[in-house]
Design an enzyme around this catalytic site. Structure first.
Site, PDB file in Angstrom:
ATOM      1  N   SER A  69       0.847  -1.188   0.000  1.00 45.38           N
ATOM      2  CA  SER A  69       0.000   0.000   0.000  1.00 45.38           C
ATOM      3  C   SER A  69       0.881   1.236   0.000  1.00 45.38           C
ATOM      4  O   SER A  69       2.052   1.177   0.388  1.00 45.38           O
ATOM      5  CB  SER A  69      -0.901  -0.012   1.244  1.00 45.38           C
ATOM      6  OG  SER A  69      -1.819   1.052   1.210  1.00 45.38           O
ATOM      7  N   ASP A  70       0.315   2.336  -0.453  1.00 44.83           N
ATOM      8  CA  ASP A  70       1.021   3.608  -0.384  1.00 44.83           C
ATOM      9  C   ASP A  70       0.006   4.708  -0.121  1.00 44.83           C
ATOM     10  O   ASP A  70      -1.114   4.659  -0.626  1.00 44.83           O
ATOM     11  CB  ASP A  70       1.783   3.898  -1.677  1.00 44.83           C
ATOM     12  CG  ASP A  70       2.698   5.101  -1.529  1.00 44.83           C
ATOM     13  OD1 ASP A  70       3.672   5.008  -0.767  1.00 44.83           O
ATOM     14  OD2 ASP A  70       2.426   6.140  -2.152  1.00 44.83           O
ATOM     15  N   THR A  71       0.398   5.684   0.674  1.00 43.60           N
ATOM     16  CA  THR A  71      -0.497   6.776   1.051  1.00 43.60           C
ATOM     17  C   THR A  71       0.170   8.114   0.779  1.00 43.60           C
ATOM     18  O   THR A  71       1.322   8.324   1.151  1.00 43.60           O
ATOM     19  CB  THR A  71      -0.875   6.689   2.547  1.00 43.60           C
ATOM     20  OG1 THR A  71      -1.495   5.425   2.788  1.00 43.60           O
ATOM     21  CG2 THR A  71      -1.837   7.802   2.932  1.00 43.60           C
TER      22      THR A  71
END
Length: 198
Positions: A69-71
Site C-alpha cells: 500500500s502507499d499513502t
C-alpha cells in the site's frame, strides 16, 4: 504465506485486525514521484513497485500472497510526502491549515508469481481546522510528524487538527481495510475463517 510489503507499524496493526499470521518484508524502492505524475498514478505505481520488489526478492515462490500500500497527502495537486526536516513539516502543516485536502491510498494485492495483480485507490477528504505556528512547532517536538505523509498522523495527536473527514479512516492511517478484505477474499483468504482459527 501472506507477506505485507511494508515496515509501517500502522499497516502491520491494521492487517493484524483480521489476519493472524503474516510476514513483514519492507520493500526498498525509490518513492520519488515522476515529473508531471498524477497523484493517483503515483500511489498505484509505488504500491505495485513495492509488491513486485518483494516478489523478486522471494524468487516468485509459489503460494505467497503479497499485500502492499502507499499513502499520499495531496493539496492543490501537490503530493506531500514525509517531511525532510522541521522547516518542511511547518510548510506542509501551514498548507493544510484551515482547509480540506485529499488522502489518496493505494492497495496492491498479488500472487508472488505476478500472474494476478489487483489494485485499488481510496480517496478520503480531510478538513483541518486552523493550526497556529505554536501548535505546529510543538507538534514537531512530539516526534509524531517525522515519518508521516503530510507531516501528520490521524491516529495520533494529529487527530486534534481534523475538523471533519469523508471516506476511509483506515486508508488515511495507511491500509484500506474494506478493500483489503475484499481483495483477500478474491484470492481465497476468508478473514472470518482466519479469525476463527486463532
Amino acid at each position: 504465506m501472506i507477506i505485507l510489503a511494508s515496515a509501517s507499524p500502522r499497516r502491520k496493526e491494521l492487517l493484524g485486525t483480521f489476519i493472524s499470521s503474516f510476514e513483514i518484508m519492507p520493500a526498498d524502492i525509490d518513492e520519488t514521484p515522476f515529473e508531471f505524475e498524477a497523484p493517483q498514478e503515483y500511489v498505484v505505481r509505488v504500491a505495485k513497485d513495492k509488491a513486485f520488489s518483494i516478489a523478486n526478492i522471494t524468487n516468485n515462490q509459489t503460494g505467497n500472497l503479497i499485500i502492499s500500500s502507499d499513502t499520499s497527502v495531496v493539496v492543490d495537486g501537490q503530493i506531500l510526502g514525509k517531511p525532510v526536516d522541521e522547516a518542511d513539516s511547518k510548510r506542509m502543516l501551514r498548507l493544510l491549515s484551515n482547509r480540506s485536502h485529499e488522502v489518496i491510498t493505494s492497495l496492491c494485492v498479488c500472487d508472488s508469481q505476478l500472474r494476478r495483480v489487483t489494485t485499488d485507490i481510496v480517496v478520503t477528504q480531510v478538513e483541518f481546522r486552523s493550526i497556529s505556528d505554536v501548535e505546529i512547532a510543538l507538534y514537531w517536538k512530539s516526534g509524531e510528524p517525522k515519518d508521516k505523509a503530510g507531516s501528520y498522523a490521524i491516529q495520533g495527536i494529529g487527530a486534534s487538527f481534523v475538523k471533519s473527514m469523508a471516506g476511509s479512516y483506515s486508508a488515511v492511517v495507511g491500509l484500506p481495510l474494506f478493500e483489503t478484505a475484499n481483495r483477500l477474499a478474491e484470492f481465497g483468504v476468508q478473514i472470518f475463517q482466519e479469525i476463527s482459527d486463532e
